[in-house]
Write a protein that holds these residues in place. Structure first.
Motif, PDB file in Angstrom:
ATOM      1  N   ARG A   1      20.533 -45.842  -3.133  1.00  0.00           N
ATOM      2  CA  ARG A   1      21.792 -45.240  -2.694  1.00  0.00           C
ATOM      3  C   ARG A   1      22.938 -45.556  -3.656  1.00  0.00           C
ATOM      4  O   ARG A   1      23.779 -44.705  -3.935  1.00  0.00           O
ATOM      5  CB  ARG A   1      22.121 -45.773  -1.300  1.00  0.00           C
ATOM      6  CG  ARG A   1      23.367 -45.199  -0.717  1.00  0.00           C
ATOM      7  CD  ARG A   1      23.559 -45.725   0.686  1.00  0.00           C
ATOM      8  NE  ARG A   1      24.807 -45.243   1.238  1.00  0.00           N
ATOM      9  CZ  ARG A   1      25.333 -45.713   2.349  1.00  0.00           C
ATOM     10  NH1 ARG A   1      24.716 -46.663   3.014  1.00  0.00           N
ATOM     11  NH2 ARG A   1      26.463 -45.225   2.790  1.00  0.00           N
ATOM     12  N   HIS A   2      22.953 -46.794  -4.163  1.00  0.00           N
ATOM     13  CA  HIS A   2      24.043 -47.208  -5.050  1.00  0.00           C
ATOM     14  C   HIS A   2      23.609 -47.318  -6.509  1.00  0.00           C
ATOM     15  O   HIS A   2      24.312 -47.918  -7.313  1.00  0.00           O
ATOM     16  CB  HIS A   2      24.599 -48.558  -4.586  1.00  0.00           C
ATOM     17  CG  HIS A   2      25.084 -48.548  -3.172  1.00  0.00           C
ATOM     18  ND1 HIS A   2      26.131 -47.783  -2.760  1.00  0.00           N
ATOM     19  CD2 HIS A   2      24.635 -49.191  -2.073  1.00  0.00           C
ATOM     20  CE1 HIS A   2      26.327 -47.955  -1.462  1.00  0.00           C
ATOM     21  NE2 HIS A   2      25.418 -48.810  -1.011  1.00  0.00           N
ATOM     22  N   SER A   3      22.480 -46.744  -6.855  1.00  0.00           N
ATOM     23  CA  SER A   3      21.947 -46.871  -8.215  1.00  0.00           C
ATOM     24  C   SER A   3      22.886 -46.222  -9.227  1.00  0.00           C
ATOM     25  O   SER A   3      23.209 -45.037  -9.142  1.00  0.00           O
ATOM     26  CB  SER A   3      20.578 -46.203  -8.295  1.00  0.00           C
ATOM     27  OG  SER A   3      20.164 -46.131  -9.624  1.00  0.00           O
ATOM     28  N   LYS A   4      23.298 -47.024 -10.200  1.00  0.00           N
ATOM     29  CA  LYS A   4      24.219 -46.517 -11.229  1.00  0.00           C
ATOM     30  C   LYS A   4      23.514 -45.517 -12.146  1.00  0.00           C
ATOM     31  O   LYS A   4      24.119 -44.588 -12.651  1.00  0.00           O
ATOM     32  CB  LYS A   4      24.775 -47.670 -12.064  1.00  0.00           C
ATOM     33  CG  LYS A   4      25.478 -48.741 -11.252  1.00  0.00           C
ATOM     34  CD  LYS A   4      26.706 -48.207 -10.555  1.00  0.00           C
ATOM     35  CE  LYS A   4      27.452 -49.271  -9.812  1.00  0.00           C
ATOM     36  NZ  LYS A   4      26.902 -49.627  -8.517  1.00  0.00           N
ATOM     37  N   LEU A   5      22.229 -45.729 -12.360  1.00  0.00           N
ATOM     38  CA  LEU A   5      21.492 -44.805 -13.221  1.00  0.00           C
ATOM     39  C   LEU A   5      21.349 -43.442 -12.548  1.00  0.00           C
ATOM     40  O   LEU A   5      21.502 -42.407 -13.182  1.00  0.00           O
ATOM     41  CB  LEU A   5      20.110 -45.374 -13.547  1.00  0.00           C
ATOM     42  CG  LEU A   5      19.277 -44.556 -14.522  1.00  0.00           C
ATOM     43  CD1 LEU A   5      19.930 -44.536 -15.891  1.00  0.00           C
ATOM     44  CD2 LEU A   5      17.876 -45.086 -14.642  1.00  0.00           C
ATOM     45  N   ARG A   6      21.046 -43.434 -11.251  1.00  0.00           N
ATOM     46  CA  ARG A   6      20.924 -42.169 -10.521  1.00  0.00           C
ATOM     47  C   ARG A   6      22.242 -41.409 -10.540  1.00  0.00           C
ATOM     48  O   ARG A   6      22.285 -40.198 -10.714  1.00  0.00           O
ATOM     49  CB  ARG A   6      20.497 -42.430  -9.074  1.00  0.00           C
ATOM     50  CG  ARG A   6      20.336 -41.160  -8.261  1.00  0.00           C
ATOM     51  CD  ARG A   6      20.098 -41.443  -6.803  1.00  0.00           C
ATOM     52  NE  ARG A   6      21.173 -42.141  -6.156  1.00  0.00           N
ATOM     53  CZ  ARG A   6      22.328 -41.596  -5.757  1.00  0.00           C
ATOM     54  NH1 ARG A   6      22.563 -40.319  -5.955  1.00  0.00           N
ATOM     55  NH2 ARG A   6      23.254 -42.322  -5.179  1.00  0.00           N
ATOM     56  N   GLN A   7      23.342 -42.143 -10.406  1.00  0.00           N
ATOM     57  CA  GLN A   7      24.662 -41.520 -10.387  1.00  0.00           C
ATOM     58  C   GLN A   7      25.178 -41.195 -11.783  1.00  0.00           C
ATOM     59  O   GLN A   7      26.192 -40.526 -11.932  1.00  0.00           O
ATOM     60  CB  GLN A   7      25.667 -42.452  -9.704  1.00  0.00           C
ATOM     61  CG  GLN A   7      25.371 -42.696  -8.252  1.00  0.00           C
ATOM     62  CD  GLN A   7      26.241 -43.789  -7.660  1.00  0.00           C
ATOM     63  OE1 GLN A   7      26.980 -44.477  -8.365  1.00  0.00           O
ATOM     64  NE2 GLN A   7      26.162 -43.955  -6.358  1.00  0.00           N
ATOM     65  N   ARG A   8      24.460 -41.695 -12.807  1.00  0.00           N
ATOM     66  CA  ARG A   8      24.883 -41.547 -14.210  1.00  0.00           C
ATOM     67  C   ARG A   8      26.299 -42.086 -14.394  1.00  0.00           C
ATOM     68  O   ARG A   8      27.182 -41.414 -14.930  1.00  0.00           O
ATOM     69  CB  ARG A   8      24.782 -40.094 -14.658  1.00  0.00           C
ATOM     70  CG  ARG A   8      23.363 -39.594 -14.573  1.00  0.00           C
ATOM     71  CD  ARG A   8      23.248 -38.193 -15.024  1.00  0.00           C
ATOM     72  NE  ARG A   8      21.849 -37.781 -14.906  1.00  0.00           N
ATOM     73  CZ  ARG A   8      21.441 -36.562 -15.097  1.00  0.00           C
ATOM     74  NH1 ARG A   8      22.283 -35.625 -15.406  1.00  0.00           N
ATOM     75  NH2 ARG A   8      20.177 -36.270 -14.980  1.00  0.00           N
ATOM     76  N   TYR A   9      26.462 -43.295 -13.976  1.00  0.00           N
ATOM     77  CA  TYR A   9      27.771 -43.928 -13.917  1.00  0.00           C
ATOM     78  C   TYR A   9      28.040 -44.758 -15.162  1.00  0.00           C
ATOM     79  O   TYR A   9      27.236 -45.628 -15.522  1.00  0.00           O
ATOM     80  CB  TYR A   9      27.811 -44.831 -12.679  1.00  0.00           C
ATOM     81  CG  TYR A   9      29.102 -45.570 -12.466  1.00  0.00           C
ATOM     82  CD1 TYR A   9      30.182 -44.956 -11.859  1.00  0.00           C
ATOM     83  CD2 TYR A   9      29.226 -46.900 -12.858  1.00  0.00           C
ATOM     84  CE1 TYR A   9      31.355 -45.628 -11.650  1.00  0.00           C
ATOM     85  CE2 TYR A   9      30.402 -47.576 -12.656  1.00  0.00           C
ATOM     86  CZ  TYR A   9      31.465 -46.947 -12.057  1.00  0.00           C
ATOM     87  OH  TYR A   9      32.637 -47.616 -11.851  1.00  0.00           O
ATOM     88  N   GLY A  10      29.153 -44.515 -15.814  1.00  0.00           N
ATOM     89  CA  GLY A  10      29.644 -45.347 -16.905  1.00  0.00           C
ATOM     90  C   GLY A  10      28.632 -45.601 -18.008  1.00  0.00           C
ATOM     91  O   GLY A  10      27.876 -44.725 -18.402  1.00  0.00           O
ATOM     92  N   GLY A  11      28.611 -46.835 -18.495  1.00  0.00           N
ATOM     93  CA  GLY A  11      27.734 -47.204 -19.601  1.00  0.00           C
ATOM     94  C   GLY A  11      26.335 -47.579 -19.168  1.00  0.00           C
ATOM     95  O   GLY A  11      25.504 -47.965 -19.983  1.00  0.00           O
ATOM     96  N   LYS A  12      26.055 -47.524 -17.876  1.00  0.00           N
ATOM     97  CA  LYS A  12      24.745 -47.933 -17.368  1.00  0.00           C
ATOM     98  C   LYS A  12      23.630 -47.016 -17.862  1.00  0.00           C
ATOM     99  O   LYS A  12      22.506 -47.419 -17.989  1.00  0.00           O
ATOM    100  CB  LYS A  12      24.732 -47.915 -15.834  1.00  0.00           C
ATOM    101  CG  LYS A  12      25.669 -48.896 -15.212  1.00  0.00           C
ATOM    102  CD  LYS A  12      25.121 -50.292 -15.305  1.00  0.00           C
ATOM    103  CE  LYS A  12      26.031 -51.263 -14.598  1.00  0.00           C
ATOM    104  NZ  LYS A  12      25.573 -52.625 -14.698  1.00  0.00           N
ATOM    105  N   TRP A  13      23.927 -45.758 -18.097  1.00  0.00           N
ATOM    106  CA  TRP A  13      22.878 -44.813 -18.473  1.00  0.00           C
ATOM    107  C   TRP A  13      23.096 -44.198 -19.847  1.00  0.00           C
ATOM    108  O   TRP A  13      22.246 -43.476 -20.350  1.00  0.00           O
ATOM    109  CB  TRP A  13      22.776 -43.705 -17.434  1.00  0.00           C
ATOM    110  CG  TRP A  13      23.885 -42.709 -17.516  1.00  0.00           C
ATOM    111  CD1 TRP A  13      25.153 -42.868 -17.074  1.00  0.00           C
ATOM    112  CD2 TRP A  13      23.828 -41.427 -18.115  1.00  0.00           C
ATOM    113  NE1 TRP A  13      25.896 -41.758 -17.350  1.00  0.00           N
ATOM    114  CE2 TRP A  13      25.102 -40.845 -17.986  1.00  0.00           C
ATOM    115  CE3 TRP A  13      22.826 -40.701 -18.729  1.00  0.00           C
ATOM    116  CZ2 TRP A  13      25.410 -39.584 -18.465  1.00  0.00           C
ATOM    117  CZ3 TRP A  13      23.137 -39.434 -19.204  1.00  0.00           C
ATOM    118  CH2 TRP A  13      24.414 -38.897 -19.072  1.00  0.00           C
ATOM    119  N   SER A  14      24.224 -44.504 -20.497  1.00  0.00           N
ATOM    120  CA  SER A  14      24.585 -43.803 -21.738  1.00  0.00           C
ATOM    121  C   SER A  14      23.549 -44.008 -22.845  1.00  0.00           C
ATOM    122  O   SER A  14      23.219 -43.080 -23.569  1.00  0.00           O
ATOM    123  CB  SER A  14      25.960 -44.241 -22.215  1.00  0.00           C
ATOM    124  OG  SER A  14      25.964 -45.627 -22.468  1.00  0.00           O
TER     125      SER A  14
END
Length: 128
Positions: A40-53
């Motif tokens: 639900r709070h996964s930064k990668l799923r949300q493509r949030y900030g530098g977490k997935w860049s």
């Protein structure tokens, strides 16, 4: 068809190796391959900030051409065979045979002999 197979080979060479998110932290996840992040709070799923860049995500653009998807590199459709009778319905021009791993040597040799008579390609022949 040959052009599409060459294109698929070139695309696969450029495709990155997709790894599971944070698989470097858990030994049990090491070599399991890609799984979509579903938290639900996964930064990668949300493509949030530098977490997935820096991480390349699986997407439809990495696919191979539809006409050659799932074919053997030789361009033939792979058919799994367990006994010589199954060779009857195979079209040698567009299909090739892979003998199942559970087949013993005696039956394997029978399948290979019959396939040779019919002109069917065997993808995993016996090493002699």
């Amino acid at each position: 068809m040959d052009r599409l197979l060459r294109l698929r080979r070139r695309l696969k060479a450029r495709k990155p190796e997709f790894r599971r998110y944070e698989s470097h932290k858990k030994l049990r996840l090491r070599d399991k391959g890609w799984r979509r992040p579903r938290g639900r709070h996964s930064k990668l799923r949300q493509r949030y900030g530098g977490k997935w860049s820096g991480r390349i995500l699986v997407n439809i653009g990495f696919g191979s051409p539809k006409a050659v998807r799932g074919l053997h590199p030789s361009g033939k459709e792979d058919v799994l065979v367990y006994n010589p009778q199954q060779l009857e319905g195979i079209d040698p021009t567009r299909q090739a045979v892979r003998i199942a791993a559970s087949v013993g040597m005696k039956k394997r040799l029978m399948i290979e002999e019959k396939a040779k008579e019919m002109g069917i390609v065997i993808l995993n022949p016996t090493q002699r």
